[in-house]
Design a protein around this motif. Structure first.
Motif, PDB file in Angstrom:
ATOM      1  N   ALA A 160       0.828  -1.204   0.000  1.00  0.00           N
ATOM      2  CA  ALA A 160       0.000   0.000   0.000  1.00  0.00           C
ATOM      3  C   ALA A 160       0.860   1.251   0.000  1.00  0.00           C
ATOM      4  CB  ALA A 160      -0.933  -0.014   1.208  1.00  0.00           C
ATOM      5  N   ALA A 161       2.031   1.178   0.654  1.00  0.00           N
ATOM      6  CA  ALA A 161       2.934   2.322   0.646  1.00  0.00           C
ATOM      7  C   ALA A 161       3.524   2.524  -0.746  1.00  0.00           C
ATOM      8  CB  ALA A 161       4.051   2.108   1.666  1.00  0.00           C
ATOM      9  N   TYR A 162       3.703   1.402  -1.460  1.00  0.00           N
ATOM     10  CA  TYR A 162       4.310   1.430  -2.786  1.00  0.00           C
ATOM     11  C   TYR A 162       3.361   2.071  -3.799  1.00  0.00           C
ATOM     12  CZ  TYR A 162       5.986  -0.478  -7.219  1.00  0.00           C
ATOM     13  OH  TYR A 162       6.403  -0.629  -8.503  1.00  0.00           O
ATOM     14  N   SER A 163       2.047   1.727  -3.696  1.00  0.00           N
ATOM     15  CA  SER A 163       1.123   2.272  -4.691  1.00  0.00           C
ATOM     16  C   SER A 163      -0.272   2.437  -4.096  1.00  0.00           C
ATOM     17  CB  SER A 163       1.054   1.324  -5.896  1.00  0.00           C
ATOM     18  OG  SER A 163      -0.206   1.455  -6.529  1.00  0.00           O
ATOM     19  N   VAL A 164      -0.919   3.553  -4.454  1.00  0.00           N
ATOM     20  CA  VAL A 164      -2.287   3.806  -3.986  1.00  0.00           C
ATOM     21  C   VAL A 164      -3.255   2.752  -4.516  1.00  0.00           C
ATOM     22  CG1 VAL A 164      -4.141   5.511  -3.906  1.00  0.00           C
ATOM     23  CG2 VAL A 164      -1.769   6.252  -3.907  1.00  0.00           C
ATOM     24  N   ASP A 165      -2.950   2.206  -5.694  1.00  0.00           N
ATOM     25  CA  ASP A 165      -3.831   1.180  -6.264  1.00  0.00           C
ATOM     26  C   ASP A 165      -3.960  -0.003  -5.319  1.00  0.00           C
ATOM     27  OD1 ASP A 165      -4.173   2.721  -8.432  1.00  0.00           O
ATOM     28  OD2 ASP A 165      -2.599   1.743  -9.629  1.00  0.00           O
ATOM     29  N   PHE A 166      -2.828  -0.403  -4.719  1.00  0.00           N
ATOM     30  CA  PHE A 166      -2.879  -1.500  -3.764  1.00  0.00           C
ATOM     31  C   PHE A 166      -3.729  -1.122  -2.551  1.00  0.00           C
ATOM     32  CE2 PHE A 166       1.000  -3.280  -5.851  1.00  0.00           C
ATOM     33  CZ  PHE A 166       0.469  -4.533  -6.101  1.00  0.00           C
ATOM     34  N   ALA A 167      -3.558   0.106  -2.086  1.00  0.00           N
ATOM     35  CA  ALA A 167      -4.347   0.554  -0.936  1.00  0.00           C
ATOM     36  C   ALA A 167      -5.837   0.460  -1.262  1.00  0.00           C
ATOM     37  CB  ALA A 167      -3.973   1.977  -0.549  1.00  0.00           C
ATOM     38  N   ASP A 168      -6.213   0.885  -2.460  1.00  0.00           N
ATOM     39  CA  ASP A 168      -7.624   0.815  -2.872  1.00  0.00           C
ATOM     40  C   ASP A 168      -8.097  -0.631  -2.971  1.00  0.00           C
ATOM     41  OD1 ASP A 168      -7.883   3.457  -2.854  1.00  0.00           O
ATOM     42  OD2 ASP A 168      -7.788   3.748  -5.035  1.00  0.00           O
ATOM     43  N   LEU A 169      -7.188  -1.490  -3.452  1.00  0.00           N
ATOM     44  CA  LEU A 169      -7.543  -2.906  -3.573  1.00  0.00           C
ATOM     45  C   LEU A 169      -7.830  -3.506  -2.196  1.00  0.00           C
ATOM     46  CD1 LEU A 169      -7.632  -5.479  -5.403  1.00  0.00           C
ATOM     47  CD2 LEU A 169      -5.211  -5.791  -4.842  1.00  0.00           C
ATOM     48  N   GLY A 174     -10.548  -0.420  -0.328  1.00  0.00           N
ATOM     49  CA  GLY A 174     -11.589   0.317  -1.037  1.00  0.00           C
ATOM     50  C   GLY A 174     -11.322   1.818  -1.000  1.00  0.00           C
ATOM     51  N   ALA A 175     -11.688   2.493  -2.062  1.00  0.00           N
ATOM     52  CA  ALA A 175     -11.346   3.908  -2.195  1.00  0.00           C
ATOM     53  C   ALA A 175     -12.056   4.762  -1.150  1.00  0.00           C
ATOM     54  CB  ALA A 175     -11.695   4.399  -3.605  1.00  0.00           C
ATOM     55  N   ARG A 176     -13.291   4.378  -0.824  1.00  0.00           N
ATOM     56  CA  ARG A 176     -14.051   5.186   0.137  1.00  0.00           C
ATOM     57  C   ARG A 176     -13.414   5.154   1.518  1.00  0.00           C
ATOM     58  NH1 ARG A 176     -20.171   4.306   1.412  1.00  0.00           N
ATOM     59  NH2 ARG A 176     -19.852   5.686   3.162  1.00  0.00           N
ATOM     60  N   GLN A 177     -13.047   3.929   1.905  1.00  0.00           N
ATOM     61  CA  GLN A 177     -12.401   3.742   3.207  1.00  0.00           C
ATOM     62  C   GLN A 177     -11.095   4.534   3.247  1.00  0.00           C
ATOM     63  OE1 GLN A 177     -13.766   1.548   5.506  1.00  0.00           O
ATOM     64  NE2 GLN A 177     -12.220   2.074   7.036  1.00  0.00           N
ATOM     65  N   ARG A 178     -10.356   4.478   2.132  1.00  0.00           N
ATOM     66  CA  ARG A 178      -9.078   5.195   2.051  1.00  0.00           C
ATOM     67  C   ARG A 178      -9.305   6.691   2.216  1.00  0.00           C
ATOM     68  NH1 ARG A 178      -6.609   7.773  -2.074  1.00  0.00           N
ATOM     69  NH2 ARG A 178      -7.999   6.936  -3.659  1.00  0.00           N
ATOM     70  N   PHE A 179     -10.331   7.177   1.557  1.00  0.00           N
ATOM     71  CA  PHE A 179     -10.647   8.607   1.630  1.00  0.00           C
ATOM     72  C   PHE A 179     -10.977   9.015   3.066  1.00  0.00           C
ATOM     73  CE2 PHE A 179     -13.714  12.141   1.191  1.00  0.00           C
ATOM     74  CZ  PHE A 179     -12.855  13.055   0.589  1.00  0.00           C
ATOM     75  N   MET A 180     -11.790   8.166   3.739  1.00  0.00           N
ATOM     76  CA  MET A 180     -12.161   8.490   5.120  1.00  0.00           C
ATOM     77  C   MET A 180     -10.943   8.524   6.028  1.00  0.00           C
ATOM     78  SD  MET A 180     -15.733   6.421   5.458  1.00  0.00           S
ATOM     79  CE  MET A 180     -15.675   6.251   7.233  1.00  0.00           C
ATOM     80  N   LEU A 181     -10.021   7.557   5.809  1.00  0.00           N
ATOM     81  CA  LEU A 181      -8.807   7.527   6.615  1.00  0.00           C
ATOM     82  C   LEU A 181      -7.979   8.782   6.401  1.00  0.00           C
ATOM     83  CD1 LEU A 181      -7.523   3.852   6.409  1.00  0.00           C
ATOM     84  CD2 LEU A 181      -8.064   5.132   8.476  1.00  0.00           C
ATOM     85  N   GLU A 182      -7.881   9.179   5.132  1.00  0.00           N
ATOM     86  CA  GLU A 182      -7.079  10.361   4.824  1.00  0.00           C
ATOM     87  C   GLU A 182      -7.643  11.593   5.515  1.00  0.00           C
ATOM     88  OE1 GLU A 182      -6.957  10.594   0.585  1.00  0.00           O
ATOM     89  OE2 GLU A 182      -5.734   8.766   0.415  1.00  0.00           O
ATOM     90  N   GLN A 183      -8.983  11.689   5.508  1.00  0.00           N
ATOM     91  CA  GLN A 183      -9.649  12.792   6.199  1.00  0.00           C
ATOM     92  C   GLN A 183      -9.314  12.780   7.685  1.00  0.00           C
ATOM     93  OE1 GLN A 183     -12.885  14.804   5.003  1.00  0.00           O
ATOM     94  NE2 GLN A 183     -11.281  14.880   3.438  1.00  0.00           N
ATOM     95  N   MET A 184      -9.409  11.564   8.245  1.00  0.00           N
ATOM     96  CA  MET A 184      -9.292  11.428   9.689  1.00  0.00           C
ATOM     97  C   MET A 184      -7.910  11.809  10.183  1.00  0.00           C
ATOM     98  SD  MET A 184     -10.224   7.961  11.702  1.00  0.00           S
ATOM     99  CE  MET A 184      -9.272   7.500  13.102  1.00  0.00           C
ATOM    100  N   TYR A 185      -6.882  11.369   9.435  1.00  0.00           N
ATOM    101  CA  TYR A 185      -5.518  11.595   9.914  1.00  0.00           C
ATOM    102  C   TYR A 185      -4.861  12.794   9.254  1.00  0.00           C
ATOM    103  CZ  TYR A 185      -5.872   7.195  12.350  1.00  0.00           C
ATOM    104  OH  TYR A 185      -6.267   6.192  13.203  1.00  0.00           O
ATOM    105  N   ASP A 186      -5.620  13.588   8.548  1.00  0.00           N
ATOM    106  CA  ASP A 186      -5.067  14.772   7.907  1.00  0.00           C
ATOM    107  C   ASP A 186      -4.464  15.690   8.973  1.00  0.00           C
ATOM    108  OD1 ASP A 186      -4.524  17.086   6.578  1.00  0.00           O
ATOM    109  OD2 ASP A 186      -6.267  16.890   5.247  1.00  0.00           O
TER     110      ASP A 186
END
Lengths: 328, 243
Positions: free
Chosen positions: A127-136, A139-151
């Motif tokens: 996931a650190a290597y590529s955002v695509d893996f993180a989404d895999l 899921g993109a929504r979960q990723r977005f929520m995490l980014e919001q939370m730890y911004d």
């Protein structure tokens, strides 16, 4: 042969004494019971068992044999009541009972830890290597929520929608969620390990992906600062719950020289202190998470506290209760 | 006897003292009803707590504090309601309403560890919905144990009604035929002891089943009762007891 009436007259007094002793024991509250209450219970009970078999073999009436049977059941219940000395048991539990019960399962603990930490590491790196893996992985929504939370631009770290909640609310939230997960990981192990394995790997993937992705984004201070404090008790407790679950499953997969049912009953009994310990560790983690993790201490101090807790937790589990013999 | 043994829910447990305890295990329907009562109790408690939490929430910073307590209460009710009741009292309020009791399969009272195992495993027993796993498991077990019961080594049983002492007595005592077997004598006594709950016609009907045993066929009920009196109290006690 005695006829029934003579038999009844002979023992009626004993039965009444036993009955009144039992009534006392049954009605009294736990903390009012005294040792002297049942001083002659065993004798009366043993005699009663003999009188009951006599009554049966002589074919006395059902009204009598049923009455004696009823007394036997009640006396049996009182006599075999398990008297727990709660304080003593707790001292023994924390003073090494838990850790040594866990160490007895070191093989399954290793397996459970690998099932959790290997996916965590692999998915973290990917996931650190590529955002695509993180989404895999999440899921993109979960990723977005995490980014919001730890911004780092936020002033507090809470799951989305719960930013303004009080510590007490978050404490309840973490308890209900995280300890509930522990108990599910344990119980689902009875499905031939499948449930426990699934939950361990699933949580590993998820947590690893989140950590890897947020690290790659450079949200180090917010993410690692937040999770450092409670990570040790929470993640280790998850692996311990998995261990308890695997114990149930392995009893069914490999019962050894006993029936599966017997193996399961024994394994479950041994797993109880382990899952209780895991639940208490997670309770501790929830307390830290609610009252410490989100505070504004310097990043360095939070990391030091986190590392210290890892060392202390592992040391406690590895060392406490060594050199002592523990039973049950 | 063999047939009734095969379909009966009675099981015999032998204690270390050699006493044989008869326990009657409870089936899925009555346990389901007990579960519904417990579920209702939990829901009502949560509903009240939820109302309080909702009432105290004022939108300010501390407004949601009570919801934290609500969540903890929900967690405790979910995982520890049955566990705590069973460990302390041997039953839950719902089970108690139907006279049900949880014991270990050697008929000893349930321990904390047993209660914890059987109730934590509800998660699996209730999969995928309506306790399907648990029900299926109960169907294949002759003691109606779900997975949690198997793992904990527990049974859900009926608690017996307190046996009432017999009040039977009869004016006349006469010796029954010598050749009556033990079971036959016991049946005659049972009949006599139950006769206070039976109408005169029903007593007559039951007694006439045995008419081939009774030589004097005028009043078989009377004959059987006087035999029972003899079996229970012997020859002369009826008079000396002053009935």
């Amino acid at each position: 042969m005695l006829n029934q009436q003579v038999f009844e007259q002979q023992y009626e007094k004993d039965w009444q004494r036993l009955d009144s002793a039992l009534q006392k024991l049954e009605s009294r509250r736990l903390w009012h019971k005294r040792a002297s209450d049942n001083i002659d219970l065993p004798t009366l009970y043993a005699a009663l068992c003999q009188q009951h078999s006599l009554a049966l073999s002589r074919g006395y009436s059902h009204a009598l044999t049923n009455r004696l049977h009823d007394l036997i059941v009640r006396a049996h219940h009182q006599l075999y009541k398990h008297r727990a000395h709660v304080l003593e048991k707790m001292m023994q539990f924390f003073g090494g009972g838990f850790a040594s019960a866990l160490r007895a399962q070191y093989k399954l603990l290793t397996v459970a830890s690998l099932l959790f930490f290997v996916p965590t590491l692999v998915c973290g790196v990917l996931a650190a290597y590529s955002v695509d893996f993180a989404d895999l992985f999440m899921g993109a929504r979960q990723r977005f929520m995490l980014e919001q939370m730890y911004d780092p631009a936020n002033d507090s770290i809470r799951p989305a929608g719960l930013e303004s909640q009080t510590n007490l609310y978050m404490f309840g939230y973490y308890i209900a969620n995280n300890i509930g997960i522990d108990f599910r990981v344990f119980a689902s192990g009875i499905m031939y390990c499948v449930g426990s394995v699934f939950f361990l790997v699933f949580n590993g993937i998820h947590i690893g992906a989140a950590a890897g992705h947020l690290t790659a984004l450079g949200y180090n201070e917010t993410f690692w600062g937040f999770v450092a404090g409670h990570s040790a008790p929470e993640l280790i407790a998850l692996c311990i719950s998995g261990t308890a679950g695997l114990m149930l499953g392995m009893a069914l997969i490999k019962p050894g020289r006993q029936t599966r049912r017997l193996a399961l009953t024994r394994a479950a009994k041994n797993a109880v202190p382990i899952i209780i310990g895991a639940g208490l560790m997670t309770l501790f983690a929830a307390f830290i998470e609610a009252y410490w993790s989100a505070n504004n201490m310097p990043f360095k101090i939070k990391i030091i506290v986190g590392v210290a807790l890892w060392v202390l937790t592992i040391a406690y589990l590895a060392l406490s209760g060594r050199g002592k013999k523990h039973h049950g | 006897m063999p047939i009734s043994k095969a379909v009966d829910t009675l099981h015999t447990v032998e204690t270390p003292e050699g006493a044989l305890l008869q326990i009657a295990v409870a089936g899925p329907v009555i346990r389901g009803m007990a579960w519904l009562i417990d579920g209702t109790i939990r829901t009502v408690i949560l509903f009240i707590l939820g109302m309080i939490a909702g009432g105290t929430a004022d939108g300010a910073d501390n407004g949601y504090a009570f919801f934290g307590i609500f969540l903890i209460a929900q967690f405790l009710l979910n995982w520890f309601y049955s566990t705590a009741f069973e460990a302390m009292t041997g039953t839950t309020p719902g089970k108690k309403a139907f006279g049900l009791w949880v014991v270990h399969d050697n008929a000893t009272p349930i321990t904390l560890s047993g209660a914890l195992i059987r109730n934590f495993l509800r998660v699996v027993d209730s999969l995928p919905f309506f306790y399907m796993v648990g029900l299926t498991c109960m169907m294949f077990d002759n003691r109606f144990r779900r997975l949690g019961d198997l793992a904990a080594g527990t049974l859900v049983i009926y608690r017996d009604q307190a046996a009432t002492p017999s009040t039977f007595s009869h004016q006349v005592s006469s010796p029954p035929p010598e050749w009556l077997s033990r079971e036959q004598r016991q049946s005659i006594v049972d009949f006599a002891e139950r006769s206070s709950n039976l109408s005169a016609e029903r007593q007559m009907e039951l007694a006439s089943v045995l008419s081939h045993l009774i030589e004097d066929n005028e009043d078989p009920v009377h004959t059987l009762k006087s035999w029972a009196q003899w079996i229970l109290r012997g020859q002369s006690d009826a008079q000396s007891a002053g009935i």
